[in-house]
Design an enzyme around this catalytic site. Structure first.
Site, PDB file in Angstrom:
ATOM      1  CE  LYS A 145      51.633  25.786  20.870  1.00  0.00           C
ATOM      2  NZ  LYS A 145      51.506  25.584  19.404  1.00  0.00           N
TER       3      LYS A 145
ATOM      4  NE  ARG B  82      47.524  30.537  20.596  1.00  0.00           N
ATOM      5  CZ  ARG B  82      47.568  29.219  20.815  1.00  0.00           C
ATOM      6  NH1 ARG B  82      47.676  28.752  22.033  1.00  0.00           N
ATOM      7  NH2 ARG B  82      47.525  28.394  19.817  1.00  0.00           N
TER       8      ARG B  82
ATOM      9  NE  ARG C  23      46.620  18.389  15.799  1.00  0.00           N
ATOM     10  CZ  ARG C  23      46.841  19.605  16.245  1.00  0.00           C
ATOM     11  NH1 ARG C  23      47.804  19.833  17.102  1.00  0.00           N
ATOM     12  NH2 ARG C  23      46.110  20.611  15.820  1.00  0.00           N
TER      13      ARG C  23
ATOM     14  NE  ARG D  35      44.967  26.255  14.809  1.00  0.00           N
ATOM     15  CZ  ARG D  35      45.150  24.939  14.662  1.00  0.00           C
ATOM     16  NH1 ARG D  35      44.476  24.272  13.760  1.00  0.00           N
ATOM     17  NH2 ARG D  35      45.996  24.312  15.419  1.00  0.00           N
TER      18      ARG D  35
HETATM   19  P1  AP5 Z   1      51.296  18.979  18.404  1.00  0.00           P
HETATM   20  O1  AP5 Z   1      52.159  18.545  19.534  1.00  0.00           O
HETATM   21  O2  AP5 Z   1      49.832  18.706  18.475  1.00  0.00           O
HETATM   22  O3  AP5 Z   1      51.564  20.551  18.082  1.00  0.00           O
HETATM   23  P2  AP5 Z   1      51.044  21.840  18.845  1.00  0.00           P
HETATM   24  O4  AP5 Z   1      52.132  22.858  18.758  1.00  0.00           O
HETATM   25  O5  AP5 Z   1      50.534  21.490  20.195  1.00  0.00           O
HETATM   26  O6  AP5 Z   1      49.869  22.244  17.855  1.00  0.00           O
HETATM   27  P3  AP5 Z   1      48.412  22.839  18.190  1.00  0.00           P
HETATM   28  O7  AP5 Z   1      47.618  22.794  16.901  1.00  0.00           O
HETATM   29  O8  AP5 Z   1      47.798  22.168  19.376  1.00  0.00           O
HETATM   30  O9  AP5 Z   1      48.761  24.300  18.497  1.00  0.00           O
HETATM   31  P4  AP5 Z   1      47.825  25.502  18.460  1.00  0.00           P
HETATM   32  O10 AP5 Z   1      48.686  26.498  19.086  1.00  0.00           O
HETATM   33  O11 AP5 Z   1      47.283  25.875  17.137  1.00  0.00           O
HETATM   34  O12 AP5 Z   1      46.507  24.962  19.198  1.00  0.00           O
HETATM   35  P5  AP5 Z   1      45.998  25.091  20.678  1.00  0.00           P
HETATM   36  O13 AP5 Z   1      45.307  23.836  21.034  1.00  0.00           O
HETATM   37  O14 AP5 Z   1      47.057  25.593  21.566  1.00  0.00           O
HETATM   38  O15 AP5 Z   1      51.927  18.333  17.063  1.00  0.00           O
HETATM   39  C1  AP5 Z   1      51.239  18.450  15.829  1.00  0.00           C
HETATM   40  C2  AP5 Z   1      51.368  17.124  15.030  1.00  0.00           C
HETATM   41  O16 AP5 Z   1      52.741  16.942  14.683  1.00  0.00           O
HETATM   42  C3  AP5 Z   1      50.961  15.871  15.826  1.00  0.00           C
HETATM   43  O17 AP5 Z   1      50.353  14.947  14.956  1.00  0.00           O
HETATM   44  C4  AP5 Z   1      52.303  15.315  16.362  1.00  0.00           C
HETATM   45  O18 AP5 Z   1      52.252  13.909  16.534  1.00  0.00           O
HETATM   46  C5  AP5 Z   1      53.250  15.719  15.226  1.00  0.00           C
HETATM   47  N1  AP5 Z   1      54.605  16.044  15.691  1.00  0.00           N
HETATM   48  C6  AP5 Z   1      54.955  16.739  16.817  1.00  0.00           C
HETATM   49  N2  AP5 Z   1      56.293  16.876  16.897  1.00  0.00           N
HETATM   50  C7  AP5 Z   1      56.797  16.273  15.781  1.00  0.00           C
HETATM   51  C8  AP5 Z   1      58.129  16.090  15.284  1.00  0.00           C
HETATM   52  N3  AP5 Z   1      59.205  16.544  15.960  1.00  0.00           N
HETATM   53  N4  AP5 Z   1      58.286  15.435  14.122  1.00  0.00           N
HETATM   54  C9  AP5 Z   1      57.210  14.962  13.428  1.00  0.00           C
HETATM   55  N5  AP5 Z   1      55.922  15.083  13.840  1.00  0.00           N
HETATM   56  C10 AP5 Z   1      55.722  15.754  15.017  1.00  0.00           C
HETATM   57  O19 AP5 Z   1      44.911  26.232  20.520  1.00  0.00           O
HETATM   58  C11 AP5 Z   1      43.721  26.034  19.784  1.00  0.00           C
HETATM   59  C12 AP5 Z   1      42.894  27.286  19.784  1.00  0.00           C
HETATM   60  O20 AP5 Z   1      42.509  27.633  21.128  1.00  0.00           O
HETATM   61  C13 AP5 Z   1      43.591  28.552  19.250  1.00  0.00           C
HETATM   62  O21 AP5 Z   1      43.538  28.637  17.844  1.00  0.00           O
HETATM   63  C14 AP5 Z   1      42.777  29.648  19.946  1.00  0.00           C
HETATM   64  O22 AP5 Z   1      41.538  29.841  19.318  1.00  0.00           O
HETATM   65  C15 AP5 Z   1      42.529  29.048  21.323  1.00  0.00           C
HETATM   66  N6  AP5 Z   1      43.584  29.391  22.285  1.00  0.00           N
HETATM   67  C16 AP5 Z   1      44.463  28.530  22.857  1.00  0.00           C
HETATM   68  N7  AP5 Z   1      45.309  29.199  23.679  1.00  0.00           N
HETATM   69  C17 AP5 Z   1      44.945  30.511  23.620  1.00  0.00           C
HETATM   70  C18 AP5 Z   1      45.451  31.691  24.222  1.00  0.00           C
HETATM   71  N8  AP5 Z   1      46.511  31.673  25.055  1.00  0.00           N
HETATM   72  N9  AP5 Z   1      44.849  32.869  23.924  1.00  0.00           N
HETATM   73  C19 AP5 Z   1      43.773  32.911  23.107  1.00  0.00           C
HETATM   74  N10 AP5 Z   1      43.256  31.841  22.479  1.00  0.00           N
HETATM   75  C20 AP5 Z   1      43.839  30.644  22.734  1.00  0.00           C
HETATM   76 MG    MG Z   2      48.605  21.532  21.123  1.00  0.00          MG
END
Ligand code: AP5
Ligand code: MG
Length: 231
Positions: free
Chosen positions: A21, A96, A135, A179
């Site tokens: 994402k 979410r 990552r 997660r």
């Molecule tokens: P990356 O782009 O970082 O993936 P991502 O989907 O953004 O993963 P996140 O871990 O950030 O998602 P998340 O939903 O768990 O965390 P968030 O920060 O939103 O890609 C991952 C890796 O793969 C990277 O190394 C990249 O280079 C590689 N990659 C990407 N695409 C690729 C491809 N096509 N091929 C190969 N490699 C690739 O949330 C964190 C925490 O915040 C949550 O757990 C929760 O506690 C809280 N939170 C956030 N939003 C909310 C909400 N709306 N409600 C409640 N709590 C929330």
């Molecule tokens: Mg992210």
């Protein structure tokens, strides 16, 4: 895609942790000239600054749990009303839960706007785990990388970025798995929610980063063509 005649766009990127994402939101925001809103990045920024919001969010994030809906919705409501959202926004990691999706409908109605599309990045759980474990994230700008590299590096969000790379504390193996579980239980129901509203577009997120970006651009173009024909 022609972005010269700028229209308002509201795009949601849905997908499990590690589905890409953040990676895709950065590329798409640059391409479309709209704001990238990542609730995860906003929480991490607040944790870094030691705000009250950050203190609350930290207790949930380190366990891999969702931050309560009312806290998250309040933060997003404030963020989407900032000036950089005039042409629209990409929501990365929000909504979410069904309650967050209902609240977003309310916020959009107040803005007299409606969503363009909800893009669901489909990636199998074993691939998610593999991506999260290798990552690296830039401390200064939040950009993510699939492997370690020393600064200055291409791909950071600022033109000149010498930020250190770190591994997110919630990328520990046990928290990663939790997660994914939380995603399955609380966020996956949004796929049906948006499919019923005719907004869901499935994207094969296991392709290369460049290919996924192209699939997303094609999907947005296709949705906008359909909308033009139904007006
Ligand atoms: P990356 O782009 O970082 O993936 P991502 O989907 O953004 O993963 P996140 O871990 O950030 O998602 P998340 O939903 O768990 O965390 P968030 O920060 O939103 O890609 C991952 C890796 O793969 C990277 O190394 C990249 O280079 C590689 N990659 C990407 N695409 C690729 C491809 N096509 N091929 C190969 N490699 C690739 O949330 C964190 C925490 O915040 C949550 O757990 C929760 O506690 C809280 N939170 C956030 N939003 C909310 C909400 N709306 N409600 C409640 N709590 C929330
Ligand atoms: Mg992210």
């Amino acid at each position: 895609m022609d972005t010269s005649k700028q229209c308002w766009r509201g795009i949601i990127l849905l997908g499990g942790p590690g589905s890409g994402k953040g990676t895709q939101a950065v590329l798409l925001a640059q391409k479309l000239g709209i704001a990238h809103i990542s609730t995860g990045d906003l929480f991490r920024e607040n944790i870094r600054m030691g705000t009250e919001l950050g203190k609350v969010a930290k207790t949930y994030i380190e366990k891999g749990e969702l931050v309560p809906d009312e806290v998250t919705v309040r933060m997003v409501r404030e963020r989407v009303n900032r000036p950089d959202c005039t042409n629209g926004f990409i929501l990365d990691g929000f909504p979410r839960t069904v309650a967050q999706a209902d609240a977003l409908n309310q916020v959009l109605a107040e803005m007299h706007r409606s969503l363009t599309a909800v893009l669901n990045l489909q990636v199998a759980p074993d691939v998610l785990l593999e991506r999260l474990s290798r990552r690296w994230t830039c401390k200064a700008c939040g950009a993510v990388f699939p492997e370690f590299s020393a600064p200055p590096r291409a791909g950071c969000k600022k033109e000149v970025c010498d930020g250190e790379l770190y591994q997110r504390p919630d990328d520990k193996p046990e928290t990663q798995r939790h997660r994914i579980e939380v995603y399955r239980e609380q966020t996956a129901p949004l796929e049906a929610y948006y499919a019923e509203r005719g907004l869901l577009v499935e994207i094969d997120g296991e392709n290369s980063i460049e290919r996924v970006h192209q699939l997303i651009l094609d999907a947005v173009r296709c949705v906008e063509e359909e909308d033009r024909h139904t007006v």
